[in-house]
Motif scaffolding. Structure first.
Motif, mmCIF file in Angstrom:
data_model
loop_
_atom_site.group_PDB
_atom_site.id
_atom_site.type_symbol
_atom_site.label_atom_id
_atom_site.label_comp_id
_atom_site.label_asym_id
_atom_site.label_seq_id
_atom_site.Cartn_x
_atom_site.Cartn_y
_atom_site.Cartn_z
ATOM 1 N N ARG A 38 0.830 -1.210 0.000
ATOM 2 C CA ARG A 38 0.000 0.000 0.000
ATOM 3 C C ARG A 38 0.862 1.257 0.000
ATOM 4 O O ARG A 38 0.570 2.229 -0.696
ATOM 5 N N PHE A 39 1.919 1.245 0.808
ATOM 6 C CA PHE A 39 2.803 2.398 0.870
ATOM 7 C C PHE A 39 3.486 2.628 -0.472
ATOM 8 O O PHE A 39 3.604 3.766 -0.938
ATOM 9 N N PHE A 40 3.919 1.550 -1.129
ATOM 10 C CA PHE A 40 4.570 1.673 -2.430
ATOM 11 C C PHE A 40 3.619 2.270 -3.457
ATOM 12 O O PHE A 40 3.985 3.196 -4.198
ATOM 13 N N VAL A 41 2.389 1.767 -3.506
ATOM 14 C CA VAL A 41 1.407 2.309 -4.448
ATOM 15 C C VAL A 41 1.123 3.773 -4.124
ATOM 16 O O VAL A 41 1.015 4.611 -5.027
ATOM 17 N N GLY A 42 1.033 4.100 -2.828
ATOM 18 C CA GLY A 42 0.816 5.483 -2.434
ATOM 19 C C GLY A 42 1.933 6.405 -2.870
ATOM 20 O O GLY A 42 1.696 7.510 -3.360
ATOM 21 N N ILE A 43 3.165 5.950 -2.693
ATOM 22 C CA ILE A 43 4.319 6.762 -3.106
ATOM 23 C C ILE A 43 4.332 6.950 -4.623
ATOM 24 O O ILE A 43 4.632 8.037 -5.127
ATOM 25 N N VAL A 44 3.996 5.896 -5.359
ATOM 26 C CA VAL A 44 3.959 6.013 -6.818
ATOM 27 C C VAL A 44 2.902 7.029 -7.238
ATOM 28 O O VAL A 44 3.160 7.903 -8.075
ATOM 29 N N GLN A 46 1.656 9.417 -5.354
ATOM 30 C CA GLN A 46 2.043 10.716 -4.807
ATOM 31 C C GLN A 46 3.046 11.422 -5.707
ATOM 32 O O GLN A 46 3.035 12.639 -5.824
ATOM 33 N N THR A 47 3.912 10.679 -6.344
ATOM 34 C CA THR A 47 4.918 11.305 -7.201
ATOM 35 C C THR A 47 4.487 11.374 -8.663
ATOM 36 O O THR A 47 4.864 12.314 -9.366
ATOM 37 N N ALA A 48 3.701 10.420 -9.126
ATOM 38 C CA ALA A 48 3.341 10.377 -10.543
ATOM 39 C C ALA A 48 2.351 11.464 -10.924
ATOM 40 O O ALA A 48 2.502 12.109 -11.973
ATOM 41 N N ILE A 49 1.352 11.686 -10.095
ATOM 42 C CA ILE A 49 0.310 12.640 -10.468
ATOM 43 C C ILE A 49 0.845 14.073 -10.549
ATOM 44 O O ILE A 49 0.614 14.761 -11.546
ATOM 45 N N PRO A 50 1.599 14.575 -9.558
ATOM 46 C CA PRO A 50 2.165 15.923 -9.737
ATOM 47 C C PRO A 50 3.208 16.000 -10.860
ATOM 48 O O PRO A 50 3.382 17.050 -11.476
ATOM 49 N N CYS A 79 3.930 28.301 -16.723
ATOM 50 C CA CYS A 79 4.274 28.858 -15.406
ATOM 51 C C CYS A 79 3.227 28.494 -14.362
ATOM 52 O O CYS A 79 3.567 28.165 -13.220
ATOM 53 N N VAL A 80 1.962 28.525 -14.727
ATOM 54 C CA VAL A 80 0.905 28.146 -13.793
ATOM 55 C C VAL A 80 1.008 26.658 -13.455
ATOM 56 O O VAL A 80 0.868 26.261 -12.296
ATOM 57 N N ALA A 81 1.271 25.824 -14.452
ATOM 58 C CA ALA A 81 1.395 24.380 -14.216
ATOM 59 C C ALA A 81 2.559 24.069 -13.279
ATOM 60 O O ALA A 81 2.425 23.278 -12.342
ATOM 61 N N VAL A 82 3.695 24.692 -13.504
ATOM 62 C CA VAL A 82 4.854 24.458 -12.645
ATOM 63 C C VAL A 82 4.598 25.017 -11.245
ATOM 64 O O VAL A 82 4.957 24.397 -10.242
ATOM 65 N N GLY A 83 3.943 26.150 -11.148
ATOM 66 C CA GLY A 83 3.626 26.724 -9.840
ATOM 67 C C GLY A 83 2.610 25.909 -9.068
ATOM 68 O O GLY A 83 2.641 25.853 -7.836
ATOM 69 N N PHE A 84 1.700 25.274 -9.769
ATOM 70 C CA PHE A 84 0.664 24.459 -9.135
ATOM 71 C C PHE A 84 1.197 23.102 -8.684
ATOM 72 O O PHE A 84 0.537 22.374 -7.948
ATOM 73 N N HIS A 85 2.404 22.754 -9.111
ATOM 74 C CA HIS A 85 3.000 21.457 -8.786
ATOM 75 C C HIS A 85 3.076 21.218 -7.285
ATOM 76 O O HIS A 85 2.719 20.149 -6.795
ATOM 77 N N GLY A 86 3.526 22.200 -6.516
ATOM 78 C CA GLY A 86 3.663 22.037 -5.070
ATOM 79 C C GLY A 86 2.328 21.863 -4.371
ATOM 80 O O GLY A 86 2.196 21.051 -3.448
ATOM 81 N N VAL A 87 1.312 22.609 -4.812
ATOM 82 C CA VAL A 87 -0.017 22.483 -4.220
ATOM 83 C C VAL A 87 -0.579 21.097 -4.489
ATOM 84 O O VAL A 87 -1.118 20.438 -3.596
ATOM 85 N N LEU A 88 -0.454 20.633 -5.720
ATOM 86 C CA LEU A 88 -0.969 19.316 -6.069
ATOM 87 C C LEU A 88 -0.221 18.215 -5.328
ATOM 88 O O LEU A 88 -0.823 17.231 -4.888
ATOM 89 N N GLU A 89 1.076 18.388 -5.140
ATOM 90 C CA GLU A 89 1.857 17.390 -4.402
ATOM 91 C C GLU A 89 1.390 17.306 -2.948
ATOM 92 O O GLU A 89 1.234 16.212 -2.403
ATOM 93 N N MET A 92 -1.906 15.535 -2.827
ATOM 94 C CA MET A 92 -1.756 14.091 -3.064
ATOM 95 C C MET A 92 -1.265 13.375 -1.809
ATOM 96 O O MET A 92 -1.693 12.256 -1.528
ATOM 97 N N ILE A 93 -0.383 13.995 -1.050
ATOM 98 C CA ILE A 93 0.075 13.388 0.207
ATOM 99 C C ILE A 93 -1.112 13.189 1.137
ATOM 100 O O ILE A 93 -1.273 12.131 1.755
#
Length: 128
Positions: A38-44, A46-50, A79-89, A92-93
């Motif tokens: 479960r943790f492995f799938v969660g990490i995948v 968590q990182t894949a979607i952002p 620029c908006v997509a790159v800026g939104f990366h942190g919020v989406l990450e 996802m956590i």
């Protein structure tokens, strides 16, 4: 360095998949293995979607390399997509890992009277 780093990433992901799913260790309990899976799938997730946002931005740059027609509108979207990366990450956590999700939901479901009772009367300047 980028190729070297990606090769290490691929190697470690293959090792994780092999030891979690193909040839699991018999000394580890089923519950522990299930939690690791479960943790492995969660990490995948968590990182894949952002990372999709970053791939989206890279796609625009590759498109511009072939067409040489980058507009201000496209650059603003990047620029908006790159800026939104942190919020989406961060979202996802909270969404992927159950312990974080449960803690946030617990904080949001606090009853109103518990919130008021936490504040001392002296702070509120109430006379008795």
């Amino acid at each position: 360095m980028l190729i070297h780093g990606n090769c290490h990433l691929i190697f470690h992901v293959i090792c994780i998949i092999y030891y979690l799913y193909i040839a699991p260790n018999k000394a580890i309990s089923r519950e522990t293995r299930r939690n690791q899976q479960r943790f492995f799938v969660g990490i995948v997730l968590q990182t894949a979607i952002p990372s999709i946002l970053i791939i989206f931005a890279a796609g625009f740059f590759i498109f511009d390399n072939f067409t040489h027609n980058m507009t201000q509108k496209a650059m603003n979207i990047i620029c908006v997509a790159v800026g939104f990366h942190g919020v989406l990450e961060a979202l996802m956590i909270l969404l992927v890992h159950r312990s974080y999700r449960d803690a946030v939901l617990k904080m949001m479901r606090r009853r109103e009277d518990e919130k008021v009772s936490d504040v001392p009367r002296a702070v509120l300047n109430l006379k008795e």
